[in-house]
Design a protein around this motif. Structure first.
Motif, PDB file in Angstrom:
ATOM      1  N   LEU A 163     -27.624   0.319  21.344  1.00 13.46           N
ATOM      2  CA  LEU A 163     -27.358   0.650  19.950  1.00 13.46           C
ATOM      3  C   LEU A 163     -28.416   0.058  19.014  1.00 13.46           C
ATOM      4  CD1 LEU A 163     -23.489   0.203  20.038  1.00 13.46           C
ATOM      5  CD2 LEU A 163     -24.691   2.323  19.466  1.00 13.46           C
ATOM      6  N   ILE A 164     -28.886  -1.148  19.331  1.00 12.97           N
ATOM      7  CA  ILE A 164     -29.953  -1.763  18.531  1.00 12.97           C
ATOM      8  C   ILE A 164     -31.230  -0.931  18.640  1.00 12.97           C
ATOM      9  CG2 ILE A 164     -31.538  -3.729  18.418  1.00 12.97           C
ATOM     10  CD1 ILE A 164     -28.911  -4.261  17.066  1.00 12.97           C
ATOM     11  N   SER A 165     -31.533  -0.473  19.864  1.00 17.58           N
ATOM     12  CA  SER A 165     -32.716   0.375  20.059  1.00 17.58           C
ATOM     13  C   SER A 165     -32.585   1.676  19.271  1.00 17.58           C
ATOM     14  CB  SER A 165     -32.897   0.698  21.544  1.00 17.58           C
ATOM     15  OG  SER A 165     -33.147  -0.493  22.281  1.00 17.58           O
ATOM     16  N   ALA A 166     -31.367   2.228  19.263  1.00 19.19           N
ATOM     17  CA  ALA A 166     -31.126   3.463  18.507  1.00 19.19           C
ATOM     18  C   ALA A 166     -31.313   3.221  17.013  1.00 19.19           C
ATOM     19  CB  ALA A 166     -29.711   3.978  18.789  1.00 19.19           C
ATOM     20  N   ALA A 167     -30.838   2.060  16.531  1.00 12.28           N
ATOM     21  CA  ALA A 167     -30.990   1.727  15.109  1.00 12.28           C
ATOM     22  C   ALA A 167     -32.456   1.578  14.741  1.00 12.28           C
ATOM     23  CB  ALA A 167     -30.233   0.429  14.802  1.00 12.28           C
ATOM     24  N   GLU A 168     -33.238   0.933  15.621  1.00 11.58           N
ATOM     25  CA  GLU A 168     -34.665   0.755  15.357  1.00 11.58           C
ATOM     26  C   GLU A 168     -35.389   2.100  15.330  1.00 11.58           C
ATOM     27  OE1 GLU A 168     -35.769  -1.893  18.454  1.00 11.58           O
ATOM     28  OE2 GLU A 168     -35.138  -3.704  17.368  1.00 11.58           O
ATOM     29  N   THR A 169     -34.967   3.007  16.215  1.00 14.86           N
ATOM     30  CA  THR A 169     -35.556   4.355  16.234  1.00 14.86           C
ATOM     31  C   THR A 169     -35.218   5.093  14.949  1.00 14.86           C
ATOM     32  OG1 THR A 169     -35.380   4.470  18.655  1.00 14.86           O
ATOM     33  CG2 THR A 169     -35.611   6.566  17.445  1.00 14.86           C
ATOM     34  N   ASP A 170     -33.956   4.967  14.531  1.00 13.19           N
ATOM     35  CA  ASP A 170     -33.537   5.627  13.292  1.00 13.19           C
ATOM     36  C   ASP A 170     -34.307   5.075  12.090  1.00 13.19           C
ATOM     37  OD1 ASP A 170     -31.658   7.200  14.570  1.00 13.19           O
ATOM     38  OD2 ASP A 170     -30.060   5.719  14.365  1.00 13.19           O
ATOM     39  N   ASP A 171     -34.521   3.742  12.082  1.00 12.15           N
ATOM     40  CA  ASP A 171     -35.242   3.126  10.966  1.00 12.15           C
ATOM     41  C   ASP A 171     -36.689   3.576  10.918  1.00 12.15           C
ATOM     42  OD1 ASP A 171     -32.970   1.779  10.215  1.00 12.15           O
ATOM     43  OD2 ASP A 171     -33.504  -0.093  11.225  1.00 12.15           O
ATOM     44  N   SER A 172     -37.317   3.676  12.098  1.00 12.08           N
ATOM     45  CA  SER A 172     -38.719   4.089  12.148  1.00 12.08           C
ATOM     46  C   SER A 172     -38.875   5.551  11.745  1.00 12.08           C
ATOM     47  CB  SER A 172     -39.290   3.878  13.554  1.00 12.08           C
ATOM     48  OG  SER A 172     -38.596   4.690  14.510  1.00 12.08           O
ATOM     49  N   ASN A 173     -37.896   6.363  12.117  1.00 12.96           N
ATOM     50  CA  ASN A 173     -37.931   7.787  11.720  1.00 12.96           C
ATOM     51  C   ASN A 173     -37.758   7.936  10.226  1.00 12.96           C
ATOM     52  OD1 ASN A 173     -38.263   8.646  14.364  1.00 12.96           O
ATOM     53  ND2 ASN A 173     -36.082   8.972  14.707  1.00 12.96           N
ATOM     54  N   SER A 187     -27.123   6.928  10.186  1.00  5.63           N
ATOM     55  CA  SER A 187     -27.190   6.652  11.634  1.00  5.63           C
ATOM     56  C   SER A 187     -27.648   5.232  11.946  1.00  5.63           C
ATOM     57  CB  SER A 187     -28.107   7.668  12.315  1.00  5.63           C
ATOM     58  OG  SER A 187     -29.389   7.680  11.710  1.00  5.63           O
ATOM     59  N   GLY A 188     -28.637   4.723  11.183  1.00  8.58           N
ATOM     60  CA  GLY A 188     -29.124   3.370  11.438  1.00  8.58           C
ATOM     61  C   GLY A 188     -28.058   2.328  11.203  1.00  8.58           C
ATOM     62  N   GLU A 189     -27.362   2.412  10.083  1.00  6.50           N
ATOM     63  CA  GLU A 189     -26.310   1.436   9.779  1.00  6.50           C
ATOM     64  C   GLU A 189     -25.158   1.546  10.770  1.00  6.50           C
ATOM     65  OE1 GLU A 189     -23.364  -0.047   6.158  1.00  6.50           O
ATOM     66  OE2 GLU A 189     -24.553   1.763   5.893  1.00  6.50           O
ATOM     67  N   ILE A 190     -24.794   2.773  11.127  1.00  3.47           N
ATOM     68  CA  ILE A 190     -23.722   2.963  12.112  1.00  3.47           C
ATOM     69  C   ILE A 190     -24.078   2.283  13.422  1.00  3.47           C
ATOM     70  CG2 ILE A 190     -22.581   4.684  13.574  1.00  3.47           C
ATOM     71  CD1 ILE A 190     -22.647   6.594  11.174  1.00  3.47           C
ATOM     72  N   SER A 191     -25.307   2.495  13.889  1.00  2.00           N
ATOM     73  CA  SER A 191     -25.735   1.893  15.158  1.00  2.00           C
ATOM     74  C   SER A 191     -25.733   0.370  15.087  1.00  2.00           C
ATOM     75  CB  SER A 191     -27.130   2.400  15.540  1.00  2.00           C
ATOM     76  OG  SER A 191     -27.105   3.783  15.835  1.00  2.00           O
ATOM     77  N   ARG A 192     -26.181  -0.191  13.966  1.00  2.00           N
ATOM     78  CA  ARG A 192     -26.217  -1.650  13.829  1.00  2.00           C
ATOM     79  C   ARG A 192     -24.811  -2.264  13.815  1.00  2.00           C
ATOM     80  NH1 ARG A 192     -30.755  -0.392  10.752  1.00  2.00           N
ATOM     81  NH2 ARG A 192     -29.514  -0.050   8.868  1.00  2.00           N
ATOM     82  N   VAL A 193     -23.911  -1.624  13.084  1.00  2.00           N
ATOM     83  CA  VAL A 193     -22.540  -2.152  13.010  1.00  2.00           C
ATOM     84  C   VAL A 193     -21.852  -2.048  14.367  1.00  2.00           C
ATOM     85  CG1 VAL A 193     -20.249  -1.782  12.000  1.00  2.00           C
ATOM     86  CG2 VAL A 193     -22.267  -1.727  10.539  1.00  2.00           C
ATOM     87  N   LEU A 194     -22.032  -0.917  15.046  1.00  2.00           N
ATOM     88  CA  LEU A 194     -21.418  -0.754  16.362  1.00  2.00           C
ATOM     89  C   LEU A 194     -22.049  -1.688  17.388  1.00  2.00           C
ATOM     90  CD1 LEU A 194     -20.830   3.109  16.623  1.00  2.00           C
ATOM     91  CD2 LEU A 194     -19.311   1.309  15.773  1.00  2.00           C
ATOM     92  N   ALA A 195     -23.344  -1.952  17.245  1.00  2.00           N
ATOM     93  CA  ALA A 195     -24.009  -2.910  18.136  1.00  2.00           C
ATOM     94  C   ALA A 195     -23.404  -4.299  17.965  1.00  2.00           C
ATOM     95  CB  ALA A 195     -25.505  -2.954  17.837  1.00  2.00           C
TER      96      ALA A 195
END
Length: 202
Positions: free
Chosen positions: A189-199, A166-174
């Motif tokens: 999408l960047i915020s979603a990636a950061e959330t995924d990374d922290s989780n 999910s993190g990589e997907i969000s970063r690439v789509l961002a």
């Protein structure tokens, strides 16, 4: 081992081998040789992946990957190698080499042949499309990046909620949305990636 198989078959012939029997022997030799070659290449691939995960030496990994790639006769193994080789080159910031690695596996930039390959795992297809989107955006090929996104959307949607991707997907789509000028969506999408990374790290 191949000679033993051939000898066993010959011993079962009551007469001198005819043309059909000789052809059968030849087919067994060729088939067994191809299988043996594929197994050797698969083991070589697993070894260099294992070594890379332990050492994280992208330059050495690239050299080993190129060596196995040049000798491989297995198309699916070539695609797996291309993805791994692409990742290694991206880590080295060798983006043109990374892009060439992807094209080398399919012979073209559009990856419908990968998406339609029933023998490739879905996760491998996802990884392939994400790399192509990323590299096309890097080289400002936004039309090709959008095509790659559309072709790979099935796999992107499938693994969107998977914490491993999910993190990589969000970063690439961002990156894609930002390049298209959709800055608000890119920010989400960047915020979603950061959330995924922290989780993932918690």
């Amino acid at each position: 081992q191949l000679a033993d198989i051939a000898l066993l078959i010959l011993n079962n012939f009551n007469t001198k081998p005819n043309t059909v029997q000789t052809a059968l022997l030849l087919m067994i030799f060729i088939g067994a040789s191809v299988v043996a070659c594929l197994l050797i290449q698969k083991r070589a691939y697993k070894k260099i992946i294992f070594d890379f995960k332990n050492s994280r030496d992208a330059e050495s990994f690239s050299e080993k990957c190129e060596n196995v790639f040049s000798r491989s006769i297995n198309r699916n193994l070539k695609i797996a190698l291309a993805i791994s080789l692409c990742e290694a080159y991206i880590k080295e910031k060798e983006y043109r080499k990374a892009f060439s690695a992807l094209i080398k596996a399919t012979g073209k930039s559009k990856l419908s042949s990968v998406g339609g390959n029933i023998f490739l795992p879905s996760k491998m297809k996802l990884n392939y499309y994400l790399k192509l989107i990323y590299l096309n955006v890097t080289f400002n090929n936004l039309i090709d990046a959008q095509i790659a996104f559309e072709e790979g959307q099935k796999y992107i949607n499938k693994f969107r909620a998977d914490s491993d991707f999910s993190g990589e997907i969000s970063r690439v789509l961002a990156l894609l949305e930002y390049a298209k000028g959709n800055y608000r969506e890119a920010g989400k999408l960047i915020s979603a990636a950061e959330t995924d990374d922290s989780n993932e790290t918690s």
